[in-house]
Motif scaffolding. Structure first.
Motif, short mmCIF file in Angstrom:
data_model
loop_
_atom_site.label_atom_id
_atom_site.label_comp_id
_atom_site.label_asym_id
_atom_site.label_seq_id
_atom_site.Cartn_x
_atom_site.Cartn_y
_atom_site.Cartn_z
N VAL A 13 60.96 -10.33 34.46
CA VAL A 13 60.84 -10.69 33.04
C VAL A 13 60.86 -9.40 32.24
O VAL A 13 59.95 -8.57 32.37
N GLY A 14 61.90 -9.20 31.44
CA GLY A 14 62.09 -7.95 30.70
C GLY A 14 63.02 -7.04 31.45
O GLY A 14 62.71 -6.60 32.58
N GLY A 46 66.00 -1.28 28.16
CA GLY A 46 66.86 -0.13 28.35
C GLY A 46 66.16 1.21 28.27
O GLY A 46 66.77 2.24 28.55
N PHE A 102 63.92 2.80 30.06
CA PHE A 102 63.92 3.54 31.33
C PHE A 102 64.64 2.76 32.44
O PHE A 102 64.53 3.13 33.60
N ALA A 144 64.79 -12.82 33.23
CA ALA A 144 64.53 -13.46 31.93
C ALA A 144 64.42 -12.36 30.88
O ALA A 144 63.57 -11.47 31.02
N ARG A 162 71.07 -6.76 27.03
CA ARG A 162 70.36 -6.33 28.24
C ARG A 162 70.54 -7.34 29.38
O ARG A 162 70.61 -6.97 30.56
N ILE A 197 57.92 -6.85 33.08
CA ILE A 197 58.27 -5.47 32.69
C ILE A 197 58.50 -5.47 31.18
O ILE A 197 59.59 -5.16 30.69
N PRO A 200 56.60 -5.23 26.94
CA PRO A 200 55.58 -4.49 26.18
C PRO A 200 54.16 -4.96 26.50
O PRO A 200 53.93 -6.12 26.86
N GLU A 260 53.69 -4.93 35.31
CA GLU A 260 53.79 -3.47 35.09
C GLU A 260 52.46 -2.96 34.54
O GLU A 260 51.66 -3.70 33.99
N PRO A 308 50.23 -1.05 31.72
CA PRO A 308 48.85 -1.34 32.05
C PRO A 308 48.71 -2.84 32.37
O PRO A 308 49.40 -3.67 31.78
N TYR A 354 51.85 -2.83 39.00
CA TYR A 354 52.77 -1.83 39.53
C TYR A 354 52.25 -0.42 39.24
O TYR A 354 52.72 0.25 38.33
N ASN A 360 52.81 2.45 40.56
CA ASN A 360 53.65 3.27 41.43
C ASN A 360 53.10 4.69 41.57
O ASN A 360 53.21 5.32 42.62
N ARG A 361 52.48 5.19 40.48
CA ARG A 361 52.01 6.58 40.49
C ARG A 361 50.75 6.78 41.36
O ARG A 361 50.28 7.90 41.51
N TRP A 397 58.22 0.46 20.36
CA TRP A 397 56.99 -0.33 20.34
C TRP A 397 55.78 0.45 20.87
O TRP A 397 54.64 0.11 20.54
N ARG A 398 55.99 1.48 21.65
CA ARG A 398 54.86 2.27 22.17
C ARG A 398 54.04 2.89 21.03
O ARG A 398 52.89 3.24 21.21
N ASP A 443 49.59 4.18 27.62
CA ASP A 443 50.84 4.32 28.37
C ASP A 443 50.63 5.28 29.55
O ASP A 443 50.46 4.84 30.69
N1 LIG Z 1 55.34 2.40 36.10
C1 LIG Z 1 56.14 3.23 35.44
O1 LIG Z 1 56.40 4.34 35.89
C2 LIG Z 1 56.71 2.78 34.12
C3 LIG Z 1 57.73 3.49 33.49
C4 LIG Z 1 58.25 2.99 32.29
C5 LIG Z 1 57.74 1.82 31.74
N2 LIG Z 1 56.72 1.18 32.37
C6 LIG Z 1 56.14 -0.05 31.82
O2 LIG Z 1 57.13 -1.07 31.81
C7 LIG Z 1 56.87 -1.96 30.73
C8 LIG Z 1 58.11 -2.06 29.87
O3 LIG Z 1 58.41 -0.80 29.33
P1 LIG Z 1 59.92 -0.36 29.04
O4 LIG Z 1 59.91 1.08 28.73
O5 LIG Z 1 60.82 -0.86 30.13
O6 LIG Z 1 60.20 -1.17 27.69
P2 LIG Z 1 61.57 -1.64 27.05
O7 LIG Z 1 61.34 -1.79 25.59
O8 LIG Z 1 62.72 -0.78 27.51
O9 LIG Z 1 61.82 -3.06 27.71
C9 LIG Z 1 61.03 -4.17 27.43
C10 LIG Z 1 61.93 -5.39 27.51
O10 LIG Z 1 61.09 -6.54 27.49
C11 LIG Z 1 61.81 -7.54 26.77
N3 LIG Z 1 60.83 -8.55 26.33
C12 LIG Z 1 59.90 -8.47 25.37
N4 LIG Z 1 59.18 -9.61 25.30
C13 LIG Z 1 59.67 -10.41 26.28
C14 LIG Z 1 59.34 -11.72 26.73
N5 LIG Z 1 58.35 -12.43 26.17
N6 LIG Z 1 60.05 -12.25 27.76
C15 LIG Z 1 61.05 -11.55 28.34
N7 LIG Z 1 61.40 -10.30 27.96
C16 LIG Z 1 60.71 -9.74 26.94
C17 LIG Z 1 62.45 -6.80 25.62
O11 LIG Z 1 63.54 -7.52 25.06
C18 LIG Z 1 62.88 -5.51 26.31
O12 LIG Z 1 64.22 -5.58 26.79
C19 LIG Z 1 55.64 -1.41 30.01
O13 LIG Z 1 54.50 -2.04 30.49
C20 LIG Z 1 55.66 0.05 30.38
O14 LIG Z 1 54.37 0.68 30.30
C21 LIG Z 1 56.21 1.64 33.54
#
Ligand SMILES: NC(=O)c1ccc[n+]([C@@H]2O[C@H](COP(=O)([O-])OP(=O)(O)OC[C@H]3O[C@@H](n4cnc5c(N)ncnc54)[C@H](O)[C@@H]3O)[C@@H](O)[C@H]2O)c1
Length: 344
Positions: free
Chosen positions: A16-17, A20, A22, A43, A49, A81, A83, A104, A106, A131, A133-134, A172-173, A185
Protein backbone atom coordinates in the motif's frame (compact mmCIF):
# COMPACT_ATOMS: atom_id res chain seq x y z
CA UNK A 1 2.09 -17.84 16.95
CA UNK A 2 1.74 -21.08 14.94
CA UNK A 3 3.18 -21.03 11.40
CA UNK A 4 0.58 -19.79 8.92
CA UNK A 5 2.11 -21.06 5.67
CA UNK A 6 3.97 -24.15 4.46
CA UNK A 7 6.30 -22.15 2.25
CA UNK A 8 7.28 -18.49 1.76
CA UNK A 9 5.82 -18.64 -1.78
CA UNK A 10 2.33 -18.88 -0.23
CA UNK A 11 2.85 -15.43 1.32
CA UNK A 12 1.12 -13.17 -1.22
CA UNK A 13 2.14 -9.60 -0.63
CA UNK A 14 0.18 -6.44 -1.24
CA UNK A 15 1.96 -3.12 -0.98
CA UNK A 16 0.00 0.00 0.00
CA UNK A 17 1.76 3.15 -1.25
CA UNK A 18 4.18 3.04 -4.19
CA UNK A 19 5.68 6.50 -3.77
CA UNK A 20 8.48 8.06 -5.75
CA UNK A 21 10.51 9.81 -3.02
CA UNK A 22 12.76 6.79 -2.42
CA UNK A 23 11.05 4.09 -4.51
CA UNK A 24 10.42 2.19 -1.30
CA UNK A 25 7.59 0.06 -2.76
CA UNK A 26 9.93 -1.40 -5.37
CA UNK A 27 12.59 -2.07 -2.73
CA UNK A 28 10.15 -3.82 -0.39
CA UNK A 29 8.73 -6.05 -3.14
CA UNK A 30 12.21 -6.95 -4.42
CA UNK A 31 13.41 -7.80 -0.89
CA UNK A 32 10.29 -9.86 -0.19
CA UNK A 33 10.84 -11.69 -3.48
CA UNK A 34 14.42 -12.47 -2.34
CA UNK A 35 12.93 -13.92 0.87
CA UNK A 36 10.76 -16.22 -1.30
CA UNK A 37 7.44 -14.36 -1.00
CA UNK A 38 5.11 -13.61 -3.92
CA UNK A 39 4.42 -9.98 -4.97
CA UNK A 40 0.69 -9.95 -5.70
CA UNK A 41 -0.82 -6.45 -5.54
CA UNK A 42 -0.20 -2.73 -5.20
CA UNK A 43 -2.70 -0.16 -3.90
CA UNK A 44 -1.80 3.44 -4.78
CA UNK A 45 -4.11 6.40 -5.54
CA UNK A 46 -1.53 8.15 -7.75
CA UNK A 47 -2.12 6.77 -11.27
CA UNK A 48 1.41 7.61 -12.46
CA UNK A 49 2.96 5.69 -9.57
CA UNK A 50 0.58 2.76 -10.10
CA UNK A 51 1.79 2.65 -13.72
CA UNK A 52 5.40 2.48 -12.46
CA UNK A 53 4.46 -0.46 -10.20
CA UNK A 54 2.89 -2.31 -13.16
CA UNK A 55 6.03 -1.72 -15.20
CA UNK A 56 8.29 -2.89 -12.34
CA UNK A 57 6.25 -6.04 -11.66
CA UNK A 58 4.44 -7.12 -14.85
CA UNK A 59 1.12 -8.85 -14.08
CA UNK A 60 0.83 -7.41 -10.57
CA UNK A 61 -2.72 -6.53 -9.49
CA UNK A 62 -3.17 -2.75 -9.35
CA UNK A 63 -5.75 -1.00 -7.16
CA UNK A 64 -6.53 2.68 -6.55
CA UNK A 65 -7.30 2.11 -2.87
CA UNK A 66 -6.67 -0.26 0.00
CA UNK A 67 -10.45 -0.89 0.22
CA UNK A 68 -10.46 -2.25 -3.35
CA UNK A 69 -7.36 -4.36 -2.68
CA UNK A 70 -8.81 -5.90 0.49
CA UNK A 71 -12.14 -6.59 -1.22
CA UNK A 72 -10.81 -8.10 -4.45
CA UNK A 73 -7.35 -9.53 -3.82
CA UNK A 74 -6.17 -12.70 -2.07
CA UNK A 75 -3.14 -10.91 -0.55
CA UNK A 76 -2.40 -12.30 2.90
CA UNK A 77 0.41 -9.90 3.93
CA UNK A 78 -0.02 -6.15 3.50
CA UNK A 79 2.93 -3.74 3.68
CA UNK A 80 2.11 -0.10 4.42
CA UNK A 81 4.52 2.39 2.82
CA UNK A 82 2.52 5.57 3.23
CA UNK A 83 2.81 8.90 5.12
CA UNK A 84 3.04 8.52 8.90
CA UNK A 85 -0.47 9.65 9.91
CA UNK A 86 -2.02 6.92 7.72
CA UNK A 87 -0.15 4.01 9.35
CA UNK A 88 -2.52 3.39 12.27
CA UNK A 89 -5.84 3.70 10.36
CA UNK A 90 -4.59 1.61 7.41
CA UNK A 91 -3.09 -1.04 9.70
CA UNK A 92 -6.34 -1.34 11.66
CA UNK A 93 -8.28 -1.71 8.40
CA UNK A 94 -5.99 -4.48 7.13
CA UNK A 95 -5.70 -6.30 10.48
CA UNK A 96 -9.50 -6.30 10.89
CA UNK A 97 -9.67 -7.81 7.38
CA UNK A 98 -7.54 -10.69 8.71
CA UNK A 99 -4.35 -9.76 6.86
CA UNK A 100 -0.83 -9.90 8.33
CA UNK A 101 0.66 -6.41 8.38
CA UNK A 102 4.13 -4.91 8.06
CA UNK A 103 4.09 -1.19 8.62
CA UNK A 104 6.93 1.10 7.55
CA UNK A 105 8.55 3.06 10.36
CA UNK A 106 7.40 4.92 12.38
CA UNK A 107 4.99 2.24 13.61
CA UNK A 108 2.46 5.01 14.39
CA UNK A 109 2.44 8.51 15.88
CA UNK A 110 1.04 7.94 19.38
CA UNK A 111 1.33 5.18 21.99
CA UNK A 112 -2.46 4.80 21.94
CA UNK A 113 -2.41 4.08 18.21
CA UNK A 114 0.24 1.38 18.81
CA UNK A 115 -1.93 -0.15 21.55
CA UNK A 116 -4.96 -0.28 19.23
CA UNK A 117 -2.93 -1.88 16.43
CA UNK A 118 -1.45 -4.51 18.78
CA UNK A 119 -4.91 -5.33 20.16
CA UNK A 120 -6.36 -5.64 16.63
CA UNK A 121 -3.56 -8.02 15.55
CA UNK A 122 -4.08 -10.18 18.64
CA UNK A 123 -7.85 -10.29 18.08
CA UNK A 124 -7.42 -11.30 14.44
CA UNK A 125 -4.62 -13.81 15.24
CA UNK A 126 -2.31 -12.28 12.65
CA UNK A 127 1.26 -10.94 12.57
CA UNK A 128 2.08 -7.27 13.03
CA UNK A 129 5.57 -5.86 12.62
CA UNK A 130 7.40 -2.66 11.66
CA UNK A 131 10.02 -2.35 8.94
CA UNK A 132 12.97 -1.42 11.15
CA UNK A 133 15.51 -2.24 8.46
CA UNK A 134 18.10 -0.06 10.20
CA UNK A 135 18.10 -2.54 13.12
CA UNK A 136 20.74 -4.17 10.86
CA UNK A 137 22.68 -1.09 9.73
CA UNK A 138 26.44 -1.68 9.70
CA UNK A 139 26.94 1.18 12.17
CA UNK A 140 24.73 -0.29 14.90
CA UNK A 141 26.04 -3.82 14.30
CA UNK A 142 29.59 -2.47 14.87
CA UNK A 143 28.49 -0.34 17.85
CA UNK A 144 26.88 -3.35 19.54
CA UNK A 145 30.03 -5.43 18.97
CA UNK A 146 32.22 -2.71 20.56
CA UNK A 147 29.87 -2.03 23.50
CA UNK A 148 29.33 -5.73 24.26
CA UNK A 149 33.10 -6.37 24.17
CA UNK A 150 33.50 -3.80 26.97
CA UNK A 151 35.88 -1.67 24.86
CA UNK A 152 34.34 1.61 26.02
CA UNK A 153 33.54 0.40 29.55
CA UNK A 154 30.11 0.73 31.17
CA UNK A 155 27.60 2.55 29.00
CA UNK A 156 26.79 6.02 30.35
CA UNK A 157 24.92 7.86 27.59
CA UNK A 158 23.88 7.80 23.94
CA UNK A 159 23.59 11.11 22.07
CA UNK A 160 21.87 11.25 18.67
CA UNK A 161 22.17 14.41 16.66
CA UNK A 162 21.15 15.13 13.08
CA UNK A 163 20.91 18.66 11.87
CA UNK A 164 21.64 21.32 9.34
CA UNK A 165 20.56 24.82 8.39
CA UNK A 166 17.66 23.62 6.37
CA UNK A 167 14.38 25.19 5.22
CA UNK A 168 11.73 22.43 5.40
CA UNK A 169 10.89 21.04 1.95
CA UNK A 170 7.43 21.08 0.36
CA UNK A 171 6.90 17.36 0.94
CA UNK A 172 4.59 15.80 3.55
CA UNK A 173 7.52 15.18 5.93
CA UNK A 174 7.46 18.94 6.69
CA UNK A 175 3.81 18.80 7.89
CA UNK A 176 3.49 18.25 11.64
CA UNK A 177 0.03 16.68 11.38
CA UNK A 178 1.06 14.24 8.63
CA UNK A 179 4.57 13.29 9.78
CA UNK A 180 4.10 13.49 13.56
CA UNK A 181 6.89 16.07 13.86
CA UNK A 182 10.55 16.66 13.11
CA UNK A 183 11.64 13.78 15.37
CA UNK A 184 9.53 11.12 13.65
CA UNK A 185 11.42 10.36 10.45
CA UNK A 186 15.10 9.73 11.26
CA UNK A 187 14.46 10.07 14.99
CA UNK A 188 12.72 6.72 15.14
CA UNK A 189 15.71 5.00 13.50
CA UNK A 190 18.28 6.46 15.90
CA UNK A 191 16.04 5.78 18.92
CA UNK A 192 15.77 2.17 17.77
CA UNK A 193 19.60 2.03 17.68
CA UNK A 194 19.63 3.56 21.18
CA UNK A 195 17.20 1.02 22.60
CA UNK A 196 19.40 -1.81 21.30
CA UNK A 197 22.47 -0.24 22.94
CA UNK A 198 21.02 0.74 26.30
CA UNK A 199 19.16 -2.51 26.96
CA UNK A 200 17.18 -1.10 29.88
CA UNK A 201 13.60 -0.01 30.52
CA UNK A 202 12.59 3.61 29.82
CA UNK A 203 11.88 5.53 33.05
CA UNK A 204 10.91 9.05 31.89
CA UNK A 205 11.15 11.45 28.98
CA UNK A 206 11.59 15.23 28.75
CA UNK A 207 10.94 16.94 25.42
CA UNK A 208 11.77 20.39 24.04
CA UNK A 209 10.65 22.00 20.80
CA UNK A 210 11.40 25.26 18.97
CA UNK A 211 8.66 26.29 16.58
CA UNK A 212 7.88 29.18 14.27
CA UNK A 213 11.22 30.08 12.72
CA UNK A 214 10.62 28.44 9.34
CA UNK A 215 6.81 28.36 9.44
CA UNK A 216 6.25 31.61 7.50
CA UNK A 217 8.44 30.44 4.65
CA UNK A 218 6.90 26.97 4.49
CA UNK A 219 3.93 25.88 2.41
CA UNK A 220 2.61 24.15 5.56
CA UNK A 221 2.36 27.41 7.54
CA UNK A 222 1.34 26.83 11.18
CA UNK A 223 1.35 23.07 10.51
CA UNK A 224 5.10 23.11 9.68
CA UNK A 225 7.19 20.69 11.75
CA UNK A 226 9.21 22.07 14.65
CA UNK A 227 12.43 23.93 13.76
CA UNK A 228 14.12 21.71 16.31
CA UNK A 229 12.95 18.79 18.42
CA UNK A 230 14.92 17.53 21.42
CA UNK A 231 14.31 14.65 23.80
CA UNK A 232 16.08 13.45 26.94
CA UNK A 233 15.38 9.88 27.99
CA UNK A 234 16.21 8.55 31.44
CA UNK A 235 16.56 4.76 31.62
CA UNK A 236 16.02 2.63 34.72
CA UNK A 237 19.66 1.41 34.50
CA UNK A 238 20.81 4.98 35.18
CA UNK A 239 21.94 5.53 31.57
CA UNK A 240 20.45 8.36 29.56
CA UNK A 241 19.99 9.29 25.92
CA UNK A 242 19.44 12.50 24.02
CA UNK A 243 17.90 12.98 20.59
CA UNK A 244 18.18 16.21 18.63
CA UNK A 245 16.85 16.69 15.10
CA UNK A 246 17.15 20.25 13.90
CA UNK A 247 16.68 22.50 10.88
CA UNK A 248 18.31 25.51 12.56
CA UNK A 249 21.84 24.26 13.04
CA UNK A 250 24.39 26.67 11.59
CA UNK A 251 27.15 24.64 13.22
CA UNK A 252 26.24 20.96 12.69
CA UNK A 253 27.79 18.63 15.27
CA UNK A 254 30.28 15.93 14.36
CA UNK A 255 28.88 12.40 14.33
CA UNK A 256 25.31 11.15 14.07
CA UNK A 257 25.42 8.99 17.20
CA UNK A 258 27.93 9.17 20.05
CA UNK A 259 28.02 6.43 22.67
CA UNK A 260 29.96 7.29 25.80
CA UNK A 261 31.16 4.72 28.30
CA UNK A 262 33.37 4.88 31.38
CA UNK A 263 36.47 4.07 29.30
CA UNK A 264 35.82 5.60 25.94
CA UNK A 265 33.54 6.70 23.14
CA UNK A 266 32.12 5.13 20.01
CA UNK A 267 31.22 7.84 17.50
CA UNK A 268 29.57 7.08 14.21
CA UNK A 269 28.53 8.64 10.96
CA UNK A 270 26.45 6.72 8.47
CA UNK A 271 29.43 4.99 6.79
CA UNK A 272 32.30 5.29 9.26
CA UNK A 273 33.13 5.24 12.96
CA UNK A 274 35.76 6.18 15.48
CA UNK A 275 36.58 4.32 18.69
CA UNK A 276 38.23 6.73 21.14
CA UNK A 277 39.60 5.12 24.31
CA UNK A 278 41.90 6.20 27.09
CA UNK A 279 45.06 4.17 27.66
CA UNK A 280 46.74 5.65 30.71
CA UNK A 281 47.58 9.23 29.79
CA UNK A 282 47.13 8.59 26.09
CA UNK A 283 44.01 8.79 23.95
CA UNK A 284 43.88 6.08 21.30
CA UNK A 285 41.69 6.69 18.25
CA UNK A 286 40.81 3.85 15.89
CA UNK A 287 38.96 4.83 12.73
CA UNK A 288 37.12 2.40 10.49
CA UNK A 289 34.45 1.89 7.85
CA UNK A 290 31.18 0.42 9.05
CA UNK A 291 30.43 -3.12 7.87
CA UNK A 292 27.72 -3.52 5.20
CA UNK A 293 24.08 -3.32 6.28
CA UNK A 294 22.14 -6.59 6.52
CA UNK A 295 18.62 -5.28 5.78
CA UNK A 296 17.71 -8.58 4.05
CA UNK A 297 17.51 -10.14 7.52
CA UNK A 298 14.22 -8.29 8.12
CA UNK A 299 12.15 -10.11 5.47
CA UNK A 300 14.06 -13.36 5.97
CA UNK A 301 12.80 -13.23 9.58
CA UNK A 302 9.22 -12.37 8.52
CA UNK A 303 9.17 -15.36 6.13
CA UNK A 304 10.66 -17.67 8.78
CA UNK A 305 8.14 -16.42 11.34
CA UNK A 306 5.14 -17.02 9.08
CA UNK A 307 6.33 -20.42 7.79
CA UNK A 308 8.24 -21.95 10.73
CA UNK A 309 7.12 -19.97 13.77
CA UNK A 310 10.59 -18.43 14.26
CA UNK A 311 10.26 -15.59 16.81
CA UNK A 312 9.70 -12.16 15.26
CA UNK A 313 12.82 -9.96 15.38
CA UNK A 314 10.79 -6.74 15.37
CA UNK A 315 7.71 -7.33 17.48
CA UNK A 316 5.01 -4.66 17.70
CA UNK A 317 5.84 -4.21 21.39
CA UNK A 318 9.45 -3.45 20.43
CA UNK A 319 8.30 -1.01 17.73
CA UNK A 320 6.05 0.75 20.26
CA UNK A 321 9.07 1.70 22.43
CA UNK A 322 10.58 4.42 20.18
CA UNK A 323 7.06 5.71 19.44
CA UNK A 324 6.37 5.92 23.16
CA UNK A 325 9.51 8.06 23.60
CA UNK A 326 8.53 10.34 20.68
CA UNK A 327 4.95 10.64 21.91
CA UNK A 328 6.08 11.48 25.47
CA UNK A 329 8.67 13.97 24.13
CA UNK A 330 5.99 15.74 22.09
CA UNK A 331 3.59 15.96 25.02
CA UNK A 332 6.38 16.93 27.43
CA UNK A 333 7.46 19.80 25.17
CA UNK A 334 3.90 21.12 25.05
CA UNK A 335 3.26 20.69 28.79
CA UNK A 336 6.71 21.88 29.91
CA UNK A 337 7.35 18.98 32.28
CA UNK A 338 8.94 15.53 32.42
CA UNK A 339 6.62 12.58 31.82
CA UNK A 340 6.91 9.07 33.27
CA UNK A 341 6.92 6.18 30.81
CA UNK A 342 3.96 3.80 30.73
CA UNK A 343 5.89 1.20 28.73
CA UNK A 344 9.48 0.43 29.70
N1 LIG B 1 12.85 2.31 6.38
C1 LIG B 1 13.43 3.19 5.59
O1 LIG B 1 14.65 3.18 5.41
C2 LIG B 1 12.57 4.23 4.91
C3 LIG B 1 13.07 5.02 3.88
C4 LIG B 1 12.20 5.94 3.26
C5 LIG B 1 10.87 6.02 3.67
N2 LIG B 1 10.44 5.25 4.70
C6 LIG B 1 9.05 5.32 5.17
O2 LIG B 1 8.17 4.90 4.13
C7 LIG B 1 6.93 5.57 4.27
C8 LIG B 1 6.61 6.28 2.97
O3 LIG B 1 7.60 7.24 2.70
P1 LIG B 1 8.02 7.62 1.20
O4 LIG B 1 9.23 8.44 1.27
O5 LIG B 1 8.02 6.38 0.35
O6 LIG B 1 6.79 8.55 0.80
P2 LIG B 1 6.21 8.92 -0.64
O7 LIG B 1 5.52 10.22 -0.52
O8 LIG B 1 7.26 8.76 -1.71
O9 LIG B 1 5.15 7.76 -0.92
C9 LIG B 1 3.97 7.63 -0.21
C10 LIG B 1 2.94 7.07 -1.16
O10 LIG B 1 1.80 6.69 -0.39
C11 LIG B 1 0.66 6.95 -1.21
N3 LIG B 1 -0.51 7.02 -0.32
C12 LIG B 1 -0.85 7.98 0.55
N4 LIG B 1 -1.99 7.64 1.20
C13 LIG B 1 -2.34 6.42 0.74
C14 LIG B 1 -3.41 5.52 1.03
N5 LIG B 1 -4.34 5.82 1.94
N6 LIG B 1 -3.45 4.34 0.36
C15 LIG B 1 -2.52 4.03 -0.56
N7 LIG B 1 -1.47 4.83 -0.87
C16 LIG B 1 -1.39 6.01 -0.22
C17 LIG B 1 0.97 8.27 -1.89
O11 LIG B 1 0.18 8.47 -3.05
C18 LIG B 1 2.46 8.09 -2.20
O12 LIG B 1 2.66 7.57 -3.51
C19 LIG B 1 7.09 6.51 5.48
O13 LIG B 1 6.59 5.87 6.60
C20 LIG B 1 8.58 6.70 5.56
O14 LIG B 1 9.03 7.07 6.87
C21 LIG B 1 11.26 4.35 5.30
Amino acid sequence: MKPHFKSAKEIKVGVVGYGGAFNMGRMHLQDMQKAGMTPRAVAEPDKARLAVAKQDFPGIQAYASVEAMLAKSDVNLVVLITPHNTHAPLALQCLRAGRHVVCEKPFAITSEQCDAMIAAAQKAGVMLSTYHNRHWDGSILKALEVVRAGTIGDLVRVECHMGAWNKPGDWWRSSKSISGGILYDWGVHVLEYTLQLVNSEIAEVTGFAKRGFWAQQSKWGADTVEDEGYAVVRFKSGAWATLCITNIDANPKRGMVEVTGTKGTFLWEYDSHEIIVRDGDATVVTKGKNPPAQWERYYANIAAHLTKGTPLAITPEWARRPIHILDLADRSAREGRTLAAKYG
